[in-house]
Design an enzyme around this catalytic site. Structure first.
Site, PDB file in Angstrom:
ATOM      1  N   ARG A 153       1.036  24.426 -16.916  1.00 14.14           N
ATOM      2  CA  ARG A 153       0.433  25.416 -17.058  1.00 14.14           C
ATOM      3  C   ARG A 153       0.593  26.324 -18.465  1.00 14.14           C
ATOM      4  NH1 ARG A 153       0.572  29.439 -12.099  1.00 14.14           N
ATOM      5  NH2 ARG A 153       2.401  28.483 -12.202  1.00 14.14           N
TER       6      ARG A 153
ATOM      7  N   GLU B 208     -19.802  28.667  -1.335  1.00 14.53           N
ATOM      8  CA  GLU B 208     -19.075  27.727  -2.324  1.00 14.53           C
ATOM      9  C   GLU B 208     -19.374  26.248  -1.908  1.00 14.53           C
ATOM     10  OE1 GLU B 208     -15.342  28.793  -3.713  1.00 14.53           O
ATOM     11  OE2 GLU B 208     -15.989  30.885  -3.850  1.00 14.53           O
TER      12      GLU B 208
ATOM     13  N   HIS C  24     -13.330  45.770  -7.338  1.00  9.89           N
ATOM     14  CA  HIS C  24     -13.025  44.910  -8.486  1.00  9.89           C
ATOM     15  C   HIS C  24     -12.794  45.898  -9.761  1.00  9.89           C
ATOM     16  CE1 HIS C  24     -14.514  41.343  -6.416  1.00  9.89           C
ATOM     17  NE2 HIS C  24     -15.505  42.028  -6.085  1.00  9.89           N
TER      18      HIS C  24
ATOM     19  N   CYS D 284     -14.523  44.340  -0.408  1.00 10.49           N
ATOM     20  CA  CYS D 284     -13.515  43.261  -0.117  1.00 10.49           C
ATOM     21  C   CYS D 284     -12.414  44.050   0.061  1.00 10.49           C
ATOM     22  CB  CYS D 284     -13.865  42.537  -1.226  1.00 10.49           C
ATOM     23  SG  CYS D 284     -12.894  40.728  -1.035  1.00 10.49           S
TER      24      CYS D 284
END
Ligand code: GLN
Ligand code: ZN
Length: 752
Positions: free
Chosen positions: A15, A604, A693, A725
């Site tokens: 990464r 998804e 968010h 959420c």
């Protein structure tokens, strides 16, 4: 025979790109340092492809954030709110992707790339958009490869896919800009053609049903692109599904080659061979780019050899099914993985070699040692007792229709659940509370063996007690334990189920610098013991208010894992559902009578083609029901979904028959409720009233306003009050302030 891949993961085996990006964003390193890391990664990745023996190296697949954004930069498709750039430097580029906090300019929108977990930046087109060649990145990177002595094959997102995935500002029809965009594409192709023999144009959209405009424009657009290619040729690449109705369009594109995904679309080879024009090569996408399993060479060769017989080595190419972007980088780094399981896997680096292995083997009959060794690995996996669990298979065979529905319909259950004594407009949260530095530190210390199980458990219990007491004080009606023991909503369950294993470095890019490390489902799934009961029971023991048990649903666990390819996804999903079903029943036995099963990823898993969606939704819903219907009418089942584009699937969501569903909706200001105008959702629903968010605390008035709006669509007896959420990523201060306001708003509404 030419061999290639459609793209290589850019994030780096360790990464490196993620680290370099984040350090640059924090101002801890310079632009030059970031560019040096990027150049080093490109070179390494080209070397990997070259030393595997591939004919080309992929260029233009490197990106600092997203390849779709790179395409927008190249085409000069920049939303007006970012001003009129003369060129796209890195700073501007990152503003497009991440917003400009100083100037208060929001980022461009992001959404999922077909049915993968990769997110791309959605192009925004308006009447003001003036396409022009604004970024030369792809040309420069291709030249860089040439200079380093590699044979490049640059990759561009094709114009039809680009436009089909673009969003018109205020209903603007993006296709109006087609002629100008095609002009930029031809400029790009002309310049690239001086550097390479082949240019790859990705048109995965051909695997989806096309809009009338896309279908009508495809042929003329490709005629122009091919004319621009001069001495080089265009390779038209499609992936993620079959071409079906669009096969003729692709065959008649006039391109020099056509690539099909033979892993996810395998039914059309015969008609393809019959119709492939003499002037076209065929690239067989035989090595799966989206998974981690070794290719079964024997099975692959039985498909490739007839192709070779028909096309010869001049016209048959071998490649990855799609870009390897969706696979982890290098299996060599997985030294801790069980050696048997490891022998079944191939990551991006290994996949490059698989392609050249297959190319060698295709042209000669009989087995070479490489084929024999591969067959051993495939057989070992097929026969392994680790993979096969007869008990699980038997249980799967004995699922009865009664196991797929609750004992009584919702109205009767509502009565049976009245003992819970919930007020009108009950308030609750979605499950997690802030994952503080302290929680993370303790988890790490426990993992490293610095604190023992007793100490860690003690710490978590204190944490649970703290959040439960706090929720009581804040006046919430249905409480949660806060999920402080969980690192991740899928990994936590995977670690406790058999049939799963975990890699150390199996990262794949999700968006920008964000990577995920999906668990690997290699075998039949079972639940050796209860997974969450002790924590939830403890949480319930410190309060008299009802505590909501918290689980992840089967489809979400499936979608966020690397799934075995030897049985259907539907079967894997049923296996997970049975394990969750046992957990749900154990929670009920332990005195937990409200249980939430999150299906955050349901949408998804949706197939690329519209027409396959019904059957997917059927089994996805069935899995959820299998997981949740084993309880008494008096137990309340909740579910949660993190998105609001429901119009197409609302009936399936209703079919899940959860007593209560919580959904995201505050950002769209309850716009999603529009779909409840025509469709009367039959059970209870909590449309989110607080956008988690963002760190902003919603005011009481604002929440009241949203609830009033919600009341016009949903009868108040069936309305819940909750955030969008989980609160994992928020901090405590804003969380407490927001919950206070939410509880107060609910009280005002009740009084009204
Ligand atoms: N229960 C989970 C949480 O609160 C749900 C997360 C999600 O929907 N993504 O964190
Ligand atoms: Zn969510």
């Amino acid at each position: 025979m030419e061999t290639h891949i459609l793209g290589f993961p850019r994030i780096g085996a360790r990464r490196e790109l993620k680290r370099a990006l984040e350090s640059y964003w924090k101002g801890k390193s310079s632009e030059l340092e970031l560019q040096q890391t990027a150049a080093q990664l490109r070179k390494t990745h080209w070397q990997i492809q070259q030393s595997a023996g591939l004919s080309f190296v992929s260029t233009g697949d490197f990106s600092y954030y997203d390849q779709m954004l790179d395409m927008s930069a190249a085409l000069g498709v920049i939303p007006e709110r970012f001003g009129q750039a003369e060129e796209i430097d890195l700073a501007t580029y990152f503003k497009l992707a991440r917003g400009d906090a100083q100037a208060n300019v929001p980022a461009m929108e992001m959404t999922k790339w077909f049915n993968t977990n990769y997110h791309y930046i959605v192009p925004e087109i308006s009447p003001m958009t003036s396409p022009r060649l604004l970024s030369r990145k792809i040309i420069e990177e291709t030249a860089e490869a040439v200079e380093l002595g590699f044979t490049p094959k640059p990759v561009l997102i094709g114009p039809i896919t680009y436009l089909e995935l673009s969003k018109g500002r205020n209903g603007f029809n993006c296709w109006e800009k087609l002629p100008e965009l095609v002009a930029v594409y031809t400029d790009l192709i002309k310049e690239l053609s001086a550097l390479c023999e082949w240019i790859q144009l990705d048109e995965p959209i051909l695997c989806r049903e096309l809009s009338a405009q896309a279908a009508a424009n495809f042929t003329p657009v490709y005629a122009r692109l091919n004319a621009a290619a001069n001495s080089s040729k265009l390779l038209l690449t499609t992936y993620f599904d079959t071409l079906d109705d669009n096969l003729d369009l692709a065959l008649n594109s006039g391109c020099g080659g056509l690539h099909l995904d033979l892993v996810r679309g395998n039914k059309q080879l015969e008609s393809l061979l019959a119709k492939l024009p003499e002037s076209m090569i065929f690239s067989a996408g035989i090595v799966e780019g989206r998974n981690i399993w070794k290719t079964d060479y024997t099975a692959a060769l039985s498909r490739l050899r007839p192709l070779y017989a028909a096309l010869g080595s001049e016209r048959l190419w071998l490649g990855s099914s799609c870009s390897l972007l969706h696979a982890p980088v290098d299996l060599t780094n997985e030294t801790d993985l069980d050696p048997e399981i490891r022998s079944w896997l191939a990551f991006a680096v290994q996949k490059c070699t698989e392609i050249t292995d297959l190319a060698t083997a295709t042209t000669v009959n009989g087995d070479n040692p490489v084929i024999i060794k591969n067959r051993e690995a495939i057989t070992s996996r097929r026969k392994s007792t680790r993979v096969n669990n007869p008990e699980v298979q038997q249980r799967l065979g004995s699922i009865t229709p009664e196991m797929l529905k609750r004992a009584s319909p919702y109205p009767e259950r509502k009565t049976a659940q009245s003992w819970l004594k919930l007020p009108l407009l009950p308030t609750t949260t979605i499950g997690s509370f802030p994952q503080t530095g302290e929680i993370r530190r303790n988890r790490l210390a426990y993992k490293k063996g610095e604190i023992n199980t007793e100490e860690y458990t003690g710490f978590l219990k204190d944490e649970i007690k703290h959040v439960v007491t706090l929720q009581e004080e804040l006046g919430l009606d249905v409480l949660v334990h806060g999920e402080s023991e969980r690192n991740d909503m899928v990994e936590y369950f995977g670690q406790q189920l058999s049939g799963f294993c975990f890699t150390a470095n199996g990262w794949v890019q999700s968006y920008g610098s964000r990577c995920v490390k999906p668990p690997v489902i290699f075998g039949d799934i079972s639940r050796p013991q209860a997974m969450t009961v002790e924590w939830i029971k403890y949480a319930q023991s410190v309060t008299d208010k009802p505590l909501k048990g918290m689980l992840t649903g089967p489809v979400t666990i499936l979608c966020w894992s690397f799934v075995r390819d030897d049985i259907t996804r539907k079967e894997v999903s049923s296996q997970i559902a049975l394990a969750i079903r046992d957990e749900v029943q154990d929670l009920e036995k332990a005195g937990i009578h409200i249980i939430q099963i999150d299906e955050a990823a349901l949408s998804e898993g949706m197939p690329v083609k519209q027409r396959d969606r019904t059957s997917y939704l059927e089994w996805a819903v069935e899995s959820f029901r299998l997981a949740t219907t084993g309880v008494a009418d008096s137990t309340q089942i909740h579910t949660h979904m993190c998105y609001s584009e429901f119009n197409d699937i609302i009936e399936s969501i209703a079919d899940m028959d959860a007593d209560v569903i919580s959904i995201e909706s505050s950002r769209s200001r309850m716009e999603l409720l529009n779909c409840f105008k025509d469709f009367k959702y039959p059970n209870e629903i909590g449309p989110g009233v607080w956008d988690i968010h963002s760190p902003r605390v919603p005011s009481v008035d604002e929440i009241v306003e949203l609830l009033e709006k919600a009341c016009t669509y949903i009868p108040k007896e069936r309305l819940w009050v909750n955030p969008d959420c989980g609160l994992k990523t928020r901090d405590w201060e804003e969380t407490i302030a927001s919950i206070k306001n939410m509880v107060e708003a609910a009280q005002i509404m009740r009084n009204k």
